[in-house]
Design an enzyme around this catalytic site. Structure first.
Site: not given
Lengths: 568, 87
Positions: A302, B12, B14-16
């Protein structure tokens, strides 16, 4: 004969074993909620034992890395929310546990499907895998037991899950065929690493075969034959034999030099996309890295990667290659490859647009962060920097200037780097090819990027199906350009390599050797086949053929000439 | 009950991969653990729940711990986040 997509080369003949993984889940009304919930608890406990056991087996028989998938599965299995929500669903709707769990699982899978994140997609597959395992235990269906395979079989299935492939060992499975999947699917990658032939996308094969049917699969062509005649079996046994002989010959070339009959030694290096590819490089005896695509550090995230993150990713490769050359290409993004966190203008002609070095010279901070990381990593091995898509001398000079700035910044901070690190460029734009004599005075090496060079030279979009016939590496214009680039490089005493598909094209390798190419960079799997060709030809002979080929007027004539005179 | 606000600083979020590191750490404690982002609250011991929260780098989240070892739990988890999950 039927056709799917061949994803792993080789031929095998054997008996079919079907792994059936489709089952129907009924929606049933229940009265005894406590009983239903205890059924779920028991099934989860059973599943836990099975997964722990699988983890143990995978660790012993296949490897530490493969066993990790089951650790992820245990975490999902014991996920308190999934369990809680499933129990609530049983209670509120007075429905059976199988149905309730399926509903909850699908909710999450649907939610993850809409998020563009590779990691979530993998976890989605894991969640389904675990959920199916629990449901099978609830329904009393025994999961397919890989350890029960006694004699080697060809595994046929709708699809293979990560936990299936983690259990497959080469002595039990001759090859596999699945109904769905593509070249880069999990099944395909696994088949290649196990080195067994495999076909995916074999539509409806499950309705056409039964257990113990005899099956022939040709993993290169993607063809399979169900219950072949004796004559066909005989033919394919010969093909199998020939292929195995060829494989054996290739394996005997590990550790040998890539040298022609007349003692011309060249370098066969690999194209890689991430440090994960290194195992395959070492296994296939790659002599270095000819193209390390740095994009992977930037995608699937991201925000921009930090200097430290990049440094680690480059360092690991430099160290593992242990002094062998590692050519790292600076960020090649834009065109058809975008980053979610950077804004890209919408373009009419993305391949002629804001991409690669053009973007980097515009967004100087992004570029300099990468250059600093590359410089820092250069202390840990033989790193070389390569700029993509250069079309003018001005661009090259500016890129080198920014590299110099990065060096000064590091010097001021007393951070070490290798001051002698080589700087090269890709030649993939015809303009650069035509003035390669001038470029050769300003860089340490060239690497010819044939995929784009063909596209730009012949004005053929390589992704456009309607004109795919026009996209050919045999076009005389391309061969003349390559010859010019190599000659111009050599006049200034620099090395010339190639990192496009052409470098491993078995028909063109002899020509490239004859033209004097110094380095051939390709996917690891092609190293040994190309080494075999190099060792069976002489540069002198090829020079004779090049004189003829260079005067041919059509791609078809070039290809025909090669087929008739240069079959290795 | 104890709570603390933290900003996710690792790349990254908290979603990996960090999600599983977080859950493994959370599982070491007896307390109930939740993560609150804006108006959404999720179970800090649920990997699937945590992944669906979609907490990215720069997001401000609140960690809430309730139970006998709530103090140690909060401390351990905050430390993990502040160290960027060792990324």
């Amino acid at each position: 004969m039927k056709k799917g997509i061949g994803v792993s080369s080789g031929i095998c003949i054997g008996k079919v074993l079907i792994k059936q993984d489709k089952f129907e889940i009924d929606k049933k009304n229940i009265n005894n909620i406590d009983y239903e919930i205890s059924r779920l608890d028991v099934a989860i406990q059973d599943t836990k034992k099975q997964i722990e056991n699988l983890r143990k087996i995978a660790k012993e028989k296949i490897g530490e890395e493969e066993s990790k998938i089951f650790e992820a599965h245990l975490l999902i299995l014991e996920d308190p929310e999934i369990i809680k929500q499933t129990k609530e669903r049983i209670k509120n709707k007075k429905k059976n546990a199988e149905w309730a769990l399926t509903e909850i699982t699908n909710n999450y899978v649907d939610m993850f499907k809409n998020i563009d994140n590779e990691y979530l997609k993998e976890r989605s597959a894991d969640l389904l895998d675990v959920s199916n395992r629990i449901i099978k235990n609830l329904m009393g269906i025994t999961s397919f037991d890989f350890s029960s395979i006694k004699e080697p079989v060809i595994l046929v299935s709708h699809d293979l899950t990560p936990s299936d492939t983690a259990q497959i060992s080469k002595d039990k499975v001759l090859g596999f065929v699945t109904e769905i999947g593509g070249k880069t699917s999990h099944t395909a990658i696994m088949a290649r690493s196990l080195e067994v032939p495999a076909i995916v996308g074999a539509e409806n094969i499950l309705s056409n075969v039964r257990n113990k049917d005899v099956l022939i699969i040709d993993g290169e062509k993607g063809q399979y034959i169900i219950n072949p005649s004796d004559e066909l079996i005989r033919q394919y046994k010969m093909k199998e034999e020939k292929y195995n002989q060829y494989r054996k010959e290739l394996l005997s070339l590990i550790g040998e030099k890539s040298v022609s009959k007349d003692e011309i030694e060249v370098e066969l290096t690999c194209n890689i996309g991430s440090p994960k590819d290194l195992d395959s490089v070492l296994k296939n005896d790659g002599e270095g890295i000819g193209l390390y695509r740095s994009e992977f550090i930037y995608i699937d995230r991201n925000s921009l990667p930090t200097e430290d993150e990049q440094f680690e990713a480059y360092k690991i490769v430099a160290k593992k290659m242990n002094g062998k050359p590692v050519i790292i290409r600076t960020l090649d993004i834009g065109g058809d490859k975008n980053l979610s966190y950077l804004e890209f203008p919408k373009e009419e002609n993305p391949f002629l647009g804001y991409r690669a070095i053009r973007l980097c010279l515009d967004k100087k901070e992004i570029f300099k962060t990468q250059l600093r990381a590359l410089l820092r990593a250069s202390c840990f091995g033989n790193i070389k920097i390569m700029f993509p898509m250069i079309s003018s001398i001005g661009e090259l000079r500016l890129a080198k200037e920014l590299l110099n700035d990065a060096k000064v910044e590091l010097l001021n901070k007393k951070i070490p780097f290798d001051d002698k690190l080589e700087v090269g460029m890709m030649i993939e734009v015809p303009a650069a090819a035509l003035i390669s004599d001038l470029f050769a005075k300003e860089v340490d090496f060239f690497s010819i990027g044939t995929n784009d060079l063909i596209q730009y030279t012949t004005a053929v979009d390589r992704t456009n199906q309607n004109i795919s016939k026009l996209y050919t590496p045999f076009h005389p214009a391309l061969l003349r350009l390559i010859k010019t680039i190599i000659e111009n490089g050599h006049k200034e005493g620099i090395r010339v390599g190639m990192c496009g598909e052409v470098a491993s094209n078995q028909k063109l390798v002899p020509i490239l050797l004859g033209m004097g190419l110094d380095e051939f960079s390709m996917s690891p799997i092609s190293i040994l086949p190309v080494r075999r060709i190099i060792r069976s030809i002489s540069k002198k002979d090829m020079q004779y053929h090049i004189k003829k080929i260079i005067n041919l007027s059509m791609a078809e004539e070039v290809e025909q000439y090669i087929n008739q005179n240069l079959d290795y | 009950m104890r709570t603390k606000k933290v900003i996710l600083m690792n790349e990254s979020g908290l979603h990996a991969r960090p999600a599983s590191v977080f859950v493994n750490e959370a599982n070491k404690f007896k307390s109930d653990i939740s993560i609150i982002k804006e108006d959404k609250e999720c179970n800090g011991k649920s990997i699937i729940n945590l992944l669906s929260l979609g907490a990215a780098k720069g997001d401000c989240i609140t960690i809430k711990t309730v139970g006998e070892d709530e103090e140690q739990a909060l401390e351990g988890l905050v430390k993990l986040i502040e160290n960027g999950f060792g990324e």
